[in-house]
Structures are given as structure tokens and as C-alpha cells.
Design a protein around this motif. Sequence first.
Motif, PDB file in Angstrom:
ATOM      1  N   GLY A  63      45.580  39.525  82.507  1.00  0.00           N
ATOM      2  CA  GLY A  63      46.788  40.059  83.111  1.00  0.00           C
ATOM      3  C   GLY A  63      47.910  40.105  82.099  1.00  0.00           C
ATOM      4  O   GLY A  63      48.078  39.164  81.317  1.00  0.00           O
ATOM      5  N   ILE A  64      48.686  41.187  82.092  1.00  0.00           N
ATOM      6  CA  ILE A  64      49.844  41.303  81.202  1.00  0.00           C
ATOM      7  C   ILE A  64      51.053  41.735  82.019  1.00  0.00           C
ATOM      8  O   ILE A  64      50.940  42.439  83.017  1.00  0.00           O
ATOM      9  CB  ILE A  64      49.607  42.300  80.052  1.00  0.00           C
ATOM     10  CG1 ILE A  64      49.311  43.705  80.589  1.00  0.00           C
ATOM     11  CG2 ILE A  64      48.491  41.831  79.136  1.00  0.00           C
ATOM     12  CD1 ILE A  64      49.289  44.766  79.513  1.00  0.00           C
ATOM     13  N   LEU A 121      53.836  40.481  77.518  1.00  0.00           N
ATOM     14  CA  LEU A 121      53.995  41.595  76.605  1.00  0.00           C
ATOM     15  C   LEU A 121      55.432  42.074  76.738  1.00  0.00           C
ATOM     16  O   LEU A 121      55.842  42.556  77.800  1.00  0.00           O
ATOM     17  CB  LEU A 121      53.001  42.718  76.955  1.00  0.00           C
ATOM     18  CG  LEU A 121      52.792  43.806  75.911  1.00  0.00           C
ATOM     19  CD1 LEU A 121      52.261  43.213  74.614  1.00  0.00           C
ATOM     20  CD2 LEU A 121      51.817  44.855  76.432  1.00  0.00           C
ATOM     21  N   ASP A 122      56.204  41.934  75.677  1.00  0.00           N
ATOM     22  CA  ASP A 122      57.658  42.105  75.729  1.00  0.00           C
ATOM     23  C   ASP A 122      58.065  43.590  75.712  1.00  0.00           C
ATOM     24  O   ASP A 122      58.772  44.054  74.832  1.00  0.00           O
ATOM     25  CB  ASP A 122      58.292  41.358  74.553  1.00  0.00           C
ATOM     26  CG  ASP A 122      59.788  41.165  74.725  1.00  0.00           C
ATOM     27  OD1 ASP A 122      60.268  41.219  75.876  1.00  0.00           O
ATOM     28  OD2 ASP A 122      60.471  40.960  73.701  1.00  0.00           O
ATOM     29  N   GLY A 139      58.408  51.343  75.516  1.00  0.00           N
ATOM     30  CA  GLY A 139      57.256  51.737  76.321  1.00  0.00           C
ATOM     31  C   GLY A 139      56.534  52.956  75.787  1.00  0.00           C
ATOM     32  O   GLY A 139      55.324  53.105  75.985  1.00  0.00           O
ATOM     33  N   LEU A 140      57.246  53.835  75.082  1.00  0.00           N
ATOM     34  CA  LEU A 140      56.619  55.023  74.516  1.00  0.00           C
ATOM     35  C   LEU A 140      55.696  54.680  73.351  1.00  0.00           C
ATOM     36  O   LEU A 140      54.859  55.490  72.959  1.00  0.00           O
ATOM     37  CB  LEU A 140      57.684  56.016  74.047  1.00  0.00           C
ATOM     38  CG  LEU A 140      58.535  56.654  75.141  1.00  0.00           C
ATOM     39  CD1 LEU A 140      59.649  57.484  74.527  1.00  0.00           C
ATOM     40  CD2 LEU A 140      57.680  57.514  76.059  1.00  0.00           C
ATOM     41  N   GLU A 141      55.864  53.483  72.806  1.00  0.00           N
ATOM     42  CA  GLU A 141      55.057  53.045  71.669  1.00  0.00           C
ATOM     43  C   GLU A 141      54.094  51.924  72.058  1.00  0.00           C
ATOM     44  O   GLU A 141      53.611  51.180  71.209  1.00  0.00           O
ATOM     45  CB  GLU A 141      55.977  52.575  70.537  1.00  0.00           C
ATOM     46  CG  GLU A 141      56.924  53.673  70.052  1.00  0.00           C
ATOM     47  CD  GLU A 141      57.946  53.168  69.058  1.00  0.00           C
ATOM     48  OE1 GLU A 141      57.945  51.952  68.770  1.00  0.00           O
ATOM     49  OE2 GLU A 141      58.747  53.989  68.569  1.00  0.00           O
ATOM     50  N   LEU A 142      53.781  51.843  73.330  1.00  0.00           N
ATOM     51  CA  LEU A 142      52.927  50.773  73.836  1.00  0.00           C
ATOM     52  C   LEU A 142      51.566  50.766  73.146  1.00  0.00           C
ATOM     53  O   LEU A 142      50.896  51.795  73.039  1.00  0.00           O
ATOM     54  CB  LEU A 142      52.725  50.936  75.341  1.00  0.00           C
ATOM     55  CG  LEU A 142      51.736  49.968  75.998  1.00  0.00           C
ATOM     56  CD1 LEU A 142      52.310  48.555  75.998  1.00  0.00           C
ATOM     57  CD2 LEU A 142      51.414  50.409  77.423  1.00  0.00           C
ATOM     58  N   VAL A 143      51.166  49.584  72.689  1.00  0.00           N
ATOM     59  CA  VAL A 143      49.806  49.336  72.216  1.00  0.00           C
ATOM     60  C   VAL A 143      49.346  48.054  72.905  1.00  0.00           C
ATOM     61  O   VAL A 143      49.903  46.984  72.674  1.00  0.00           O
ATOM     62  CB  VAL A 143      49.733  49.175  70.685  1.00  0.00           C
ATOM     63  CG1 VAL A 143      48.299  48.841  70.260  1.00  0.00           C
ATOM     64  CG2 VAL A 143      50.219  50.437  69.985  1.00  0.00           C
ATOM     65  N   LEU A 144      48.361  48.164  73.763  1.00  0.00           N
ATOM     66  CA  LEU A 144      47.865  46.984  74.471  1.00  0.00           C
ATOM     67  C   LEU A 144      47.158  46.057  73.484  1.00  0.00           C
ATOM     68  O   LEU A 144      46.453  46.530  72.584  1.00  0.00           O
ATOM     69  CB  LEU A 144      46.897  47.409  75.581  1.00  0.00           C
ATOM     70  CG  LEU A 144      47.517  48.225  76.716  1.00  0.00           C
ATOM     71  CD1 LEU A 144      46.425  48.760  77.640  1.00  0.00           C
ATOM     72  CD2 LEU A 144      48.520  47.389  77.509  1.00  0.00           C
TER      73      LEU A 144
END
Length: 281
Positions: free
Chosen positions: A101-102, A128-129, A143-148
Motif C-alpha cells: 500500500g502507498i 510516497l511524498d 504527480g505528473l512525474e510519478l514513478v512508483l
Amino acid sequence: MTEVIALKTAFTEPAPTFDNDHVEWLMEAVLANRFLPCPDPDSIFVGDGNFRAVGAEFLGHFIRKGGLKPESRVLDIGCGIGRMAVPLTQYIDFAKGSYRGIDPVAGGINWCRQMISPVYSNFEFNHLDIAHSLYNPKGAIDGLELVLPYEDRQFDFIIMTSVVTHLPDEEVSAYLREVERVLAPGGRLFMTCFVVDQVAADNPLKKRDARLGFQRYDEGPCWFVPELPPLAAVGFDDGFLEGALLRAGLSVMTKSFGHWRGIPSDHYQDLFVAELQGDRR
């Protein structure tokens, strides 16, 4: 009966692979189990509705509508304070399955780490900040650069409940690109949303949830509620999410409208189930 909307691309509804009596028993057991962890109902991280009842309801939806299996490797994006995780502890196989979970809100993650992971070691929670104007305004990750923080093709089942209902359209697409990356071939995404079609926008039967009087924001696909902060509740033009899923490489299996719009349904928000048909790499 839930209204399931026919898609332009026909698909074959798979035969049920679950025992409905067992699912009913499992949901009732989750509701009745007073030993399962439950946060303070006044916590700002809990959300609307009864924590345990909503979790039990979605456990049933994950199995019946999403095809979740006990051995699935699950990723819960926007896991909050464990509303989905707690009932899943009673279903995910301890030896074969797993849960990750994140969430951008550290308080909910800390509660889950304290109350769930010590008992269920196959359940892991990570902060995840991600920046969000409502939930994490000082976040470091755009958020546009999100990498899980997970390897490719790692998960069989990804949950996004009440996530895209708080995202602008560009970020929805960014999230879905990452979903495609970490899903295993044949893996599925279970996503809830608000689809603003003509019925939902016009509310002809006057039965729509009065809190969700969506109005179009601009020329884009987003609809907001004027009385609320922009990302408190986001709806999308009918067809936008199907397109975003397809562009991300996911095939829509189910699109089902919820009762927020004033129709009979066994779920509140609208929902999609989409599948990664094959490894595109």
C-alpha cells in the motif's frame, strides 16, 4: 441490479470463478470480527462511511467484479489508513499472496505500519511524498512525474479506489502509465471514479447525490463541484477514462455506473476493471 454499460469493443464476460456463498460468509466475518484493527472514527484519514462496512463491501467487489485471487500480488494506490487493507488480510494467502500500500499522507501509513504489518508480514506500507493540494500540499513529488517505487511487472491486481476522483486529467494519465508498467501480463486494475455523462450532469430524476452537482471546469474533460476545493471531487467526461486506459495499454473489461448518479447499483462510485492483455515491452 448494477447497471453495467456495454462497451463499443465487445468483450466476453468471464464465467464466475468464485464461490458466492463463501464471499458472503467472508464479508460477514470481516464485519463481525472485533479483533481486526479499526482506526478512530474521527480520524481525518478514514473518509466517508463506516470503515469496516465499506472495506467488507469492497472486498466483495474485488473478488466478484475484479477477479481477485488469494494468491494475488496486490498494490493499493492511495491506501489511506487501510480501509481496503484490513479486510484483505482475511483473504490474501499469507504464503502465496502479498499486499503493498502507498499513500501521500504519512499519518495513515504510520497507523497501518503499527496496526497491520506486525501481524500480517506480507502486508507492507510505504509513504510516497506526492504533492496534492488537499492531502499533501508540501509534497516533494510532482504527480505528473510519478514513478512508483516498484519493479516492472510486479503486481497481479492494482486498486485505485477514490484516487482519480481527486486528480486532474493529466495526473490520471501519469498514474495509469505507471500502473501499466508494474502490472504483470493478465493483471487487472480496479478503479473507481465519477463519470459525468448526460444523465449525471442533468440529473433528470433528481436522485443524484446532492453533494455532487458537477459543473464543467473549462474546455477539458474535468468536472468539479463549485462549492468545494477543485480536487475535493473530480468527475470526467464519459469516454475520457476509457481512452486514458487504452492509451496506457489497458483493455477495459468492465464499466459499471454507481448509485451516486441516482440509479440502482450495488456500489456508490462508478468503476472500471481493466486488464493488461500482454507484455508490450
